[in-house]
Design an enzyme around this catalytic site. Structure first.
Site, PDB file in Angstrom:
ATOM      1  N   SER A 321      32.878  37.940  51.436  1.00 25.17           N
ATOM      2  CA  SER A 321      33.165  39.311  51.826  1.00 25.17           C
ATOM      3  C   SER A 321      34.443  39.400  52.673  1.00 25.17           C
ATOM      4  O   SER A 321      35.519  39.060  52.193  1.00 25.17           O
ATOM      5  CB  SER A 321      31.940  39.817  52.569  1.00 25.17           C
ATOM      6  OG  SER A 321      31.934  41.191  52.671  1.00 25.17           O
ATOM      7  N   LYS A 345      32.327  37.935  46.666  1.00 27.88           N
ATOM      8  CA  LYS A 345      31.775  39.278  46.841  1.00 27.88           C
ATOM      9  C   LYS A 345      32.932  40.259  46.937  1.00 27.88           C
ATOM     10  O   LYS A 345      33.630  40.320  47.939  1.00 27.88           O
ATOM     11  CB  LYS A 345      30.928  39.337  48.114  1.00 27.88           C
ATOM     12  CG  LYS A 345      30.460  40.748  48.455  1.00 27.88           C
ATOM     13  CD  LYS A 345      29.309  40.734  49.433  1.00 27.88           C
ATOM     14  CE  LYS A 345      28.858  42.139  49.771  1.00 27.88           C
ATOM     15  NZ  LYS A 345      29.677  42.729  50.842  1.00 27.88           N
ATOM     16  N   GLN A 349      30.250  48.166  50.864  1.00 27.24           N
ATOM     17  CA  GLN A 349      29.032  48.967  50.963  1.00 27.24           C
ATOM     18  C   GLN A 349      29.146  50.042  52.036  1.00 27.24           C
ATOM     19  O   GLN A 349      29.925  49.915  52.963  1.00 27.24           O
ATOM     20  CB  GLN A 349      27.826  48.063  51.311  1.00 27.24           C
ATOM     21  CG  GLN A 349      27.296  47.260  50.150  1.00 27.24           C
ATOM     22  CD  GLN A 349      28.231  46.166  49.713  1.00 27.24           C
ATOM     23  OE1 GLN A 349      28.848  45.492  50.523  1.00 27.24           O
ATOM     24  NE2 GLN A 349      28.364  45.983  48.410  1.00 27.24           N
TER      25      GLN A 349
END
Lengths: 489, 489
Positions: A321, A345, A349
């Site tokens: 991430s 990733k 979100q």
């Protein structure tokens, strides 16, 4: 297999920061605007009229009536009593499951509370790093200014009891959970100090302990002062602390910098943004966000010039991430990235509150690298691929019955890899306990004041594991770091 | 581990019935009134007014509004397009998941169609039992009156091609799926007959093939005529066929009976009912159903007397559901049950149609044994515990690179168990290829006209596997059956 392999490494990390990493390890989050939800979502649940409106709206998609029908069937027919709230949560989870996106999840009230703890920059406890050594909970170091330091706890102190309750036989996590507790409460630790045979009991008042996510260090290599900054996650204070640490290192006159995001599961977008602004000049974006409609938004820093000193980034499969945003931006700006391909990733979100304490975290964007690549499920490839030595990935030793010549067991393979890692040649590492393995065990036992039986019993196993943990912690064995240092100059 | 262990056994079973068992194996169902749904559920979806009523009803449980809210959040925010029907199915599945009952499931239209095929007593194909022998699809036997028999196919025929397409390298399931097809369609099989070197091409018109679930047999042991009835599942015609087979055996004058429900995953309640009525006299129930409110309903047969001959039941871990009703009833009526503890499914499901082709199968009752025990997750313990020889549970041989002396591999352990099972002593069965294992391999090779190298290559592996399959099929090695025969007299 992979999980097992990573186990010992995780254990070592666990041992180094007093419980705080525990919560971080499982979290792979990366939110934009996590704290502030937009008004539209909020209004969904703000008044009863709105609720009514929502219910009416569903007539537009009459397929949804099937969910209600199913609810009634279950409630009326199932052979045991059902809880309405559980079915409702199940339905929400079930809808999210169909997205096949591991990062879109529902969290009920309890999960939200746990999660919030995990992204806060502090926890409540006594503030000491501990590890398990020879089966005893041992203080690595008290955190500066913590209750543990105030109470006079020192490195190497063994914690035998907590509030009179023995820690014997407990694993590190369970032991830590007994030591931790709410701010203001008192805990009595029974301590055995190195060189003493009488345990002492020390009262410690728990407090709020800041969680460090930045570990700066200066290392002189071939006469060159090198700064190393490890980032363990991107939480609220991380960027500020990084920038402080960097200023401090620069003041000390570093001639090169290594940024270590290995095992860093990510965190807040704003946090990695502020760090990247130090290194990526204004003429290129450091990341792009792709919206649902395909539109791309480029993010630029206000930085005129690159740093004058060389910089390298360390990554591994645990870098996810926000760590990947950092690695990709640095790589595409021409900095070397050393280690292993990252987690992969490539999404962002948002957390939307449901009004009753629960929330839905849902993937709203892709992020792309400055060159427009989507690294999802692929990860960022390092510019130089370097694996750690094999013994870094061994599992904790388990000796139920002693291992000896001519036995054959997967657990013996693990021990053979450990022996090999710390310099004893077991001849093979496939689990068959050969004559040569026996000789390696004897040599290990001799050099460690154990009975040189050539048989691996509980005691030999524990000693071996301790030696391996020491070796994993020794920066000289950190091949990725060593390669990065080579690469810098 | 368990899955692996059972693999070879499953393979052997697969090999015996041409594809039909395929669908049964995965199904653990047991329905009461499966075909007829009660009116109440049907009305839920019968008119638009009813739908509206259902929607209004949901205001009574306002917690359900949260599901609608979640639906809107997902639809509005998710970074990719979502399909409404998938979300609806996900919500239903999610509600059922919260029950933590593996037998309460949602089936969409496609799944319902597959499932219906699996409980029908027939399939469409050519009607031959096949197995994989020496890497070739080989006919074990054509089913009586089937297209395969009409086309003149014989046992031991090798099927090389289907409609001109070679089967080489395909596994049995894939090969079978190519041979099967809709009733009335033609398939061209290229066949190599034993003793001939020229393949021939045979056209076969596929038809509906009845699935046998009853396999009766007469065996004379110590001069006593013994009937053995294997029940492979409880489908629509099973009870009638069982009763026919039993009448036939009794006419032949059997002096004892063995009912074999090993590997039988269950089926229809009515089917096991009609079978039990032969054996459980009217003074005791053969099963009890416990309703949601705790009330128990006892089921009795109309049978006055027990059979005059002794009866035993064979079970294993694959005996589930209806098989367990049979085993428990027989056991508590005093008959010996021989083999292994059964699967442990003590619930009854009903299938409720949703009106759009999909349905919900939901657990509505517990069933209890005549003595009132709930065997769920426990299974029925046999009166005499008997395991099969270890080689019954070996996996198919995989030889990527030849196995030889001093190698160490889990796959070698498998081969060692096979050698041991067919009478060659490999010295150890832990995967280490010792000198003694080498000698066992050489002995096996000599007796099977192979080069006695002591190295296991592809050819030796295939031969070994064939021998093991032959041994598993040989009733003399079936320890459970042998014990049951001993027990009878």
């Amino acid at each position: 297999m992979d999980v097992k392999k990573r186990y010992l490494v995780v254990m070592v990390i666990l041992a180094m920061v007093f419980g705080s990493i525990l919560t971080y390890v499982g979290v792979e989050v990366f939110n934009i605007g996590q704290a502030s939800n937009n008004d539209e979502e909020q209004s969904l649940i703000s008044t009863d009229e709105d609720k009514q409106k929502v219910l009416e709206e569903q007539n537009e998609f009459n397929g949804f009536a099937k969910v209600v029908q199913a609810y009634n069937i279950i409630e009326k027919n199932y052979f045991e009593d059902v809880e309405q709230s559980k079915l409702v949560e199940g339905a929400i989870q079930g809808m999210l499951d169909t997205l096949e996106d591991p990062h879109s999840v529902y969290m009920n009230k309890e999960m939200v509370e746990q999660f919030n703890q995990s992204i806060e920059s502090s926890f409540e406890g006594i503030g000491a790093e501990v590890s398990m050594e020879d089966g005893q909970v041992t203080i690595v170091a008290p955190i500066k200014g913590s209750p543990a330091e105030d109470a006079g706890l020192r490195p190497k102190d063994k914690i035998l009891e907590v509030d009179g309750e023995s820690l014997e036989g407990l694993d590190l996590n369970t032991a830590v959970s007994k030591i931790r507790g709410e701010k203001g409460t008192e805990v009595e630790l029974t301590i055995l100090r190195a060189g003493s045979s009488d345990p002492v009991t020390v009262p410690v008042v728990r407090d709020e302990i800041p969680v460090e996510t930045i570990y700066p260090e200066v290392k002189t290599v071939d006469g060159k002062k090198t700064g190393i900054i490890q980032i363990t996650s991107f939480s609220q204070n991380t960027a500020d602390e990084f920038n402080e640490a960097l200023a401090d290192l620069e003041e000390q006159g570093i001639e090169g910098l290594i940024i270590d995001v290995r095992g860093n599961p990510g965190g807040l977008f704003t946090s990695v943004e502020k760090i990247l602004e130090n290194f990526i000049p204004e003429d290129q974006p450091y990341v792009m966000i792709q919206e649902k409609n395909g539109e791309k938004i480029r993010y630029y820093s206000g930085t005129k010039e690159k740093k004058e000193y060389p910089i390298a980034v360390l990554t591994n499969q645990g870098s996810a991430s926000a760590s990947e945003i950092l690695a990709a931006a640095m790589k595409e700006a021409g900095y070397p990235v050393i280690g292993q391909t990252t987690y992969g990733k490539g999404t962002v979100q948002k957390t939307i509150q449901m009004g009753d304490g629960s929330n839905i975290k849902i993937t709203i964007y892709r992020w792309l690298t400055p060159d427009g690549k989507w690294i999802n499920e692929k990860g960022v490839k390092p510019t130089m691929e370097v694996e750690q030595p094999e013994f870094f990935y061994t599992s904790p030793v388990e000796v139920e019955e002693p291992f000896e010549y001519n036995m054959n067991d997967e657990k013996i393979a693990n021990v053979q890899k450990m022996l090999e890692g710390i310099g004893y040649d077991p001849g093979r590492t496939d689990g068959y306990f050969s004559k040569q393995t026996e000789e390696a065990v004897q040599a290990f036992q001799q050099e460690n004041d154990l009975n040189a039986t050539g048989v691996i019993n509980e005691e030999t196993g524990q000693k071996l594991q301790q030696k391996v943990i020491d070796a994993v912690r020794n920066q000289k064995n950190d091949k990725q770091l060593q390669e990065a240092l080579n690469e810098l100059y």
